[in-house]
Design a protein around this motif. Structure first.
Motif, short mmCIF file in Angstrom:
data_model
loop_
_atom_site.label_atom_id
_atom_site.label_comp_id
_atom_site.label_asym_id
_atom_site.label_seq_id
_atom_site.Cartn_x
_atom_site.Cartn_y
_atom_site.Cartn_z
N LEU A 1 0.96 -1.14 0.08
CA LEU A 1 0.03 0.03 -0.11
C LEU A 1 0.85 1.33 0.27
O LEU A 1 0.67 2.17 -0.70
N GLY A 2 1.90 1.21 0.73
CA GLY A 2 2.96 2.49 0.95
C GLY A 2 3.39 2.70 -0.64
O GLY A 2 3.69 3.70 -1.19
N PHE A 3 3.84 1.80 -1.40
CA PHE A 3 4.52 1.82 -2.67
C PHE A 3 3.25 2.37 -3.70
O PHE A 3 3.76 2.96 -4.68
N LEU A 4 2.15 1.95 -3.49
CA LEU A 4 1.09 2.28 -4.38
C LEU A 4 0.66 3.84 -4.20
O LEU A 4 0.46 4.50 -4.99
N GLN A 5 0.93 3.99 -2.89
CA GLN A 5 0.64 5.64 -2.70
C GLN A 5 1.59 6.44 -3.14
O GLN A 5 1.36 7.43 -3.60
N LEU A 6 2.74 6.10 -3.11
CA LEU A 6 3.96 6.60 -3.67
C LEU A 6 3.93 6.76 -5.25
O LEU A 6 4.16 8.10 -5.60
N ALA A 7 3.43 5.80 -5.87
CA ALA A 7 3.28 5.65 -7.33
C ALA A 7 2.14 6.89 -7.53
O ALA A 7 2.35 7.60 -8.76
N THR A 8 1.14 6.90 -6.86
CA THR A 8 0.26 7.97 -7.24
C THR A 8 0.47 9.34 -7.07
O THR A 8 0.35 10.08 -7.65
N ILE A 9 1.25 9.60 -5.87
CA ILE A 9 1.85 10.85 -5.74
C ILE A 9 2.84 11.34 -6.86
O ILE A 9 2.86 12.53 -7.24
N VAL A 10 3.90 10.36 -7.38
CA VAL A 10 4.67 10.82 -8.30
C VAL A 10 3.86 10.95 -9.44
O VAL A 10 4.04 11.94 -10.56
N GLN A 11 2.59 10.25 -9.90
CA GLN A 11 1.83 10.32 -11.15
C GLN A 11 1.12 11.81 -10.99
O GLN A 11 1.05 12.65 -11.97
N ALA A 12 0.93 12.33 -9.81
CA ALA A 12 0.01 13.56 -9.71
C ALA A 12 1.17 14.66 -9.66
O ALA A 12 0.80 15.58 -10.30
N LYS A 13 2.09 14.74 -9.50
CA LYS A 13 3.18 15.43 -9.83
C LYS A 13 3.55 15.72 -11.19
O LYS A 13 3.74 16.84 -11.65
N LYS A 14 3.61 14.60 -11.98
CA LYS A 14 3.64 14.52 -13.48
C LYS A 14 2.63 15.35 -14.05
O LYS A 14 2.93 16.19 -14.76
N ASN A 15 1.45 15.08 -13.65
CA ASN A 15 0.28 15.57 -14.11
C ASN A 15 0.23 17.34 -13.93
O ASN A 15 -0.22 18.18 -14.74
N ASN A 16 0.63 17.57 -12.66
CA ASN A 16 0.75 18.95 -12.38
C ASN A 16 1.72 19.71 -13.42
O ASN A 16 1.38 20.81 -13.62
N THR A 17 2.91 19.41 -13.51
CA THR A 17 3.90 19.82 -14.39
C THR A 17 3.55 20.11 -15.87
O THR A 17 3.53 20.82 -16.34
N ASP A 18 2.76 18.90 -16.25
CA ASP A 18 1.93 19.00 -17.62
C ASP A 18 0.98 20.21 -17.70
O ASP A 18 1.04 20.87 -18.68
N SER A 19 0.04 20.41 -16.56
CA SER A 19 -0.90 21.35 -16.74
C SER A 19 -0.34 22.56 -16.45
O SER A 19 -0.74 23.58 -17.12
N LEU A 20 0.88 22.74 -15.78
CA LEU A 20 1.47 24.25 -15.64
C LEU A 20 2.11 24.35 -17.17
O LEU A 20 2.23 25.68 -17.48
N LYS A 21 2.76 23.53 -17.89
CA LYS A 21 2.84 23.69 -19.14
C LYS A 21 2.10 24.26 -19.87
O LYS A 21 2.31 25.07 -20.94
#
Length: 90
Positions: free
Chosen positions: A8-28
């Motif tokens: 569950l910890g690894f799944l949560q970490l993967a979700t956080i990393v994906q959210a950061k990637k989406n955030n940078t795409d939206s900022l671009k």
């Protein structure tokens, strides 16, 4: 039980990393489509804060863009933030 928590910890970490990637795409997208420079400046500051740890080349490019917009609009805060971003990358 211990293994379930680890998974569950690894799944949560993967979700956080994906959210950061989406955030940078939206900022671009904001930088590309913003009609006003003040909106671009805010998005560039967010990118310059985030990117140096993950992609230094992009951070340098966005820092230079932030400096250029700051000079054009006579916004010393934006210009200083861009220079700080460059100094962090080098």
């Amino acid at each position: 039980m211990k293994y379930i928590l680890i998974i569950l910890g690894f799944l949560q970490l993967a979700t956080i990393v994906q959210a950061k990637k989406n955030n940078t795409d939206s900022l671009k997208n904001v930088i590309t489509n913003a009609p006003v420079d003040s909106i671009k400046i805010k998005a560039l500051i967010e990118l310059v804060d985030y990117l140096p740890e993950y992609n230094q080349e992009s951070a340098i490019a966005y820092s230079k863009q932030l400096i250029a917009i700051g000079k054009k609009d006579k916004d010393k805060h934006a210009e200083a933030y861009g220079l700080a971003g460059l100094s962090y990358c080098y």
